[in-house]
Structure formats: structure tokens, C-alpha cells
Design a protein around this motif. Structure first.
Motif, PDB file in Angstrom:
ATOM      1  N   TRP A   1      -5.584  -2.060  11.957  1.00  0.00           N
ATOM      2  CA  TRP A   1      -6.672  -1.849  11.016  1.00  0.00           C
ATOM      3  C   TRP A   1      -7.750  -2.914  11.149  1.00  0.00           C
TER       4      TRP A   1
ATOM      5  N   PRO B   1       0.833  -1.189   0.000  1.00  0.00           N
ATOM      6  CA  PRO B   1       0.000   0.000   0.000  1.00  0.00           C
ATOM      7  C   PRO B   1       0.874   1.247   0.000  1.00  0.00           C
TER       8      PRO B   1
ATOM      9  N   PRO C   1      -5.177  -0.623   4.430  1.00  0.00           N
ATOM     10  CA  PRO C   1      -5.926  -0.121   3.270  1.00  0.00           C
ATOM     11  C   PRO C   1      -4.989   0.230   2.129  1.00  0.00           C
ATOM     12  N   ALA C   2      -5.540   0.558   0.981  1.00  0.00           N
ATOM     13  CA  ALA C   2      -4.732   0.878  -0.194  1.00  0.00           C
ATOM     14  C   ALA C   2      -3.842   2.090   0.055  1.00  0.00           C
ATOM     15  N   THR C   3      -4.369   3.068   0.769  1.00  0.00           N
ATOM     16  CA  THR C   3      -3.596   4.247   1.142  1.00  0.00           C
ATOM     17  C   THR C   3      -3.581   4.359   2.658  1.00  0.00           C
TER      18      THR C   3
ATOM     19  N   CYS D   1      -0.924  -5.955   9.419  1.00  0.00           N
ATOM     20  CA  CYS D   1      -0.966  -4.605   9.974  1.00  0.00           C
ATOM     21  C   CYS D   1       0.414  -4.000  10.228  1.00  0.00           C
TER      22      CYS D   1
ATOM     23  N   ASP E   1      -6.172   6.628  10.193  1.00  0.00           N
ATOM     24  CA  ASP E   1      -7.059   5.508   9.878  1.00  0.00           C
ATOM     25  C   ASP E   1      -7.751   4.985  11.132  1.00  0.00           C
TER      26      ASP E   1
ATOM     27  N   LYS F   1      -5.859  -5.896   7.882  1.00  0.00           N
ATOM     28  CA  LYS F   1      -5.130  -5.637   6.646  1.00  0.00           C
ATOM     29  C   LYS F   1      -5.079  -4.142   6.387  1.00  0.00           C
TER      30      LYS F   1
END
Length: 373
Positions: free
Chosen positions: A272, A22, A278-280, A261, A285, A276
Motif C-alpha cells: 500500500w 483494519p 487502509p481502513a478497509t 503492509c 487496492d 500502511k
């Protein structure tokens, strides 16, 4: 450290950075407090993070004590602990674990027992080798010990063969050496230059299957020496860590990192949702809520294990007030923060296995509660 050797191999081979990762937003963390620390190193293709992380802690503590910066040999300690593991493995007739893994207290005990030497005196690198690679050495040591266990009685001089393998891969350890134009043995160097005392460090953990405010032998495969840890409630372990760093101290951090993570190549570890990244990635978050019960259940179902040991050197916060720990890793300058990773409080709470903390960083009231003089 169930996966750290394979990670080291990936890093050393250059494969790891090619994996899809990511992206990370620009850091928006402000520093609350930061301890002094020595430069990032690379354990490369070894499972010796326990030595790199705790040696780094001792180096920082030497600076904190006003004794200056000293670059210490991780491999001198590794050699001595491998020797202890070999004796343990033989006496337990092969039923104990023998491998590259270890815990932070092994370094503290090794420095107290055998002393310490500068990196310039003992790098543990054979002539012409620039990075550490213990795969052949680990295999040869294990094969040698297993071959001995097929013999009765075992030869009285079996240790000579073991030391010969260590000599071939790490070089012979110095009995005396000169540092800053003065002669030392490893033990006099530890006491006279580092002012090292093992009682200056305290082992901490937080698991509810043992009574809090007592000590117990941590159930981890790499705890071959049966080291004991003082047990604190989760909130107090976090508070202790924050308080220590706020006072300019650093901490050895033992944690689970083989999950979705922990993203060294992106510079962040957050808890998260879904386990996992996130993409960004952003420090803001949303994360899972943590508590002692969740932490305990993940430890008991073997999700949380002592994969990797690092050096926690700073306390930070995001724009919204979320707290993070700045952690110095031993995988070289990987990632956007050149070998460092920002670890959220939530990730720390769930994935921490153990800590080694300078005793001077712990409040006197807590020391008294734990029965530490």
C-alpha cells in the motif's frame, strides 16, 4: 528475524488480536494453482519460523513425490541447529550471533546431516506443555555459553552442559525409534521414508550488489552458517516462483513482515502507498510500483530484513487480474483464512529476502545458466 519472537509472545498471550486492525472485504481471489500442503502449525513463543516453514516445504515435497503425508518434527531440527550455533559462537569467541533465528538452508543442511524424525516421536514439548515457549531456554543457553567464554581454557566437555539444557526444555532426542512398525534412526528415516536429498533444493535471492546468475553468501544476521544463494534479477525471481507453483510445487519464503503492509489478522499483505493498510482492505487496492532499484535501496538502508519465514503454497488472481501468492504461516489459525495470508506480487517483490525452491520446479535452462547440475 528481528521481531518474530515478540510477535510470537503477543500471539501466545492473546494480546495481538486485541490491537486495532483494519477490516477486510470478502476475498475475491480465484485460484490459479495450489500445491498440496500439511496442516497449519503454531510456533508460538519461539523464533523458529525457519524450521516450521522449511519443514512444511519438505512435507509438501514428500506428498508431491508420491510418498504420502508425513508430520515431521520441527524441534528435532531446531535442537541440531542450536548445537551448531553453539559451536560457532564459542569458536568465534562470542562475536557471532547466537539466538533463535535461522534461515531455510539450515533445515536442509540439518536434515542431510542429522536426519529427521516424525512429530509423534519428538514434539519438543516437555510433559504437560501444549505450546512451544523458548524464552527461558534461549536465555539459559546464551548465559551458559557466555559464562564459558570467561574461562581459559574452555572445558573440553562443555557441550554436555549445553545438551543438558536442551534436554530439560525439549526432551532428549531419539537415536532410534519405530515408525509404522519399522525401526529407524533419524538418518535412515530421512533417506528411506522421505527420500530426502539436500541437492533437491536450491537457495534463491535477488539483490543487485552482487552479480546476477552467480551465488553469494547472503548478508543477514541469521545466516550464521554462511549459506550461499543464487542471485536472480527480480523479474526472474518472480517468474520462477509463479512457474513453480503453477507446476504444483511450493516454496519456502523468507520476508520482511514488520511493516504496516503485512496484516496477518486481516489475511492480506499488499504494498500500500504510504506503507500502511487502509481502513478497509481489498485485493484491488492500488499499490506502489516496484522495481529492482527500490528493492535494493530498502535492503541496503535496513528497512527490508529477514523477519519471518513462511511456506508459499499457491498462486491466485483478483477479479482485475492482479496476482497473489497464498502463504501458509506458522502462527496457528490466526486471521480470516485460518493461518493463511494472501500476498500480492508487489509485496512479494519488495519484501522477499530469500527462497528455498525444489530443484525440480526450476526450468532446465535456468539451472544451466546458474551452473546447477
Amino acid at each position: 528475524m528481528k521481531k518474530i519472537v515478540s510477535i510470537g509472545l503477543l500471539l501466545a498471550s492473546g494480546i495481538f488480536p486485541l490491537l486495532a486492525q483494519p477490516s477486510s472485504e470478502k476475498a475475491t481471489l480465484s485460484v490459479i494453482s495450489k500445491a498440496e500442503y500439511t496442516p497449519v502449525k503454531n510456533q508460538a513463543a519461539t523464533g523458529t519460523c525457519w524450521s516450521f516453514s522449511t519443514t512444511s516445504l519438505v512435507e509438501s515435497q514428500t506428498i508431491k513425490n508420491g510418498l504420502g503425508e508425513v508430520d515431521l518434527s520441527e524441534m528435532f531440527t531446531v535442537r541440531n541447529i542450536y548445537t551448531e550455533k553453539a559451536k560457532n559462537y564459542i569458536l568465534r569467541q562470542g562475536t557471532a550471533q547466537f539466538g533463535p533465528g535461522g534461515l531455510g538452508h539450515d533445515v536442509i543442511r540439518a536434515m542431510a546431516t542429522y536426519g529427521a524424525v516424525p512429530e509423534s516421536i519428538y514434539s519438543g514439548l516437555p510433559l504437560g506443555q501444549k505450546t512451544h515457549d523458548h524464552n527461558k531456554m534461549d536465555a539459559q543457553l546464551k548465559t551458559y555459553l557466555d559464562s564459558l567464554l570467561k574461562i581459559r581454557p574452555i572445558p573440553a566437555d562443555w557441550m554436555k552442559g549445553f545438551q543438558s539444557i536442551l534436554d530439560d526444555h525439549l526432551g532428549k532426542a531419539p537415536e532410534t525409534f519405530t515408525y509404522n512398525e519399522k525401526p529407524y534412526t533419524p538418518k535412515t528415516f530421512a533417506t528411506e521414508v522421505l527420500h530426502f536429498k539436500p541437492e533437491d533444493y536450491v537457495n534463491i535471492t535477488s539483490f543487485s550488489h552482487h552479480p546476477f546468475y552467480t551465488s553469494f553468501i547472503l548478508e543477514a544476521p541469521d545466516n550464521f552458517a554462511n549459506g550461499s544463494y543464487y542471485n536472480l534479477p527480480l523479474d526472474e525471481m518472480i517468474k520462477l516462483t509463479e512457474h513453480a507453483v503453477e507446476r504444483g510445487y511450493s516454496i519456502m519464503w523468507d520476508a520482511d513482515v514488520s511493516n504496516g503492509c503485512f496484516k496477518q489478522n486481516d489475511g492480506y499483505a499488499l504494498l500500500w502507498k504510504g506503507g500502511k493498510a487502509p481502513a478497509t482492505i481489498s485485493p484491488e487496492d492500488e499499490e506502489l510500483k516496484y522495481d529492482q532499484q527500490l528493492r535494493q535501496s530498502l535492503y541496503e538502508n535496513l528497512t527490508t530484513q529477514d523477519d519471518h519465514l513462511m511456506h508459499l503454497v499457491g498462486l491466485e488472481k483478483s477479479a482485475s487480474g492482479k496476482k497473489f501468492f497464498l502463504v501458509k504461516n506458522s502462527w496457528g489459525d490466526r486471521g480470516p483464512f485460518k493461518g493463511f495470508i494472501h500476498v500480492s506480487q508487489a509485496y512479494f517483490a519488495i519484501n522477499t529476502v530469500s527462497l528455498v525452491v525444489p530443484k525440480a520446479a526450476i526450468e532446465k535452462s535456468l539451472l544451466t545458466k546458474l551452473g546447477i547440475q
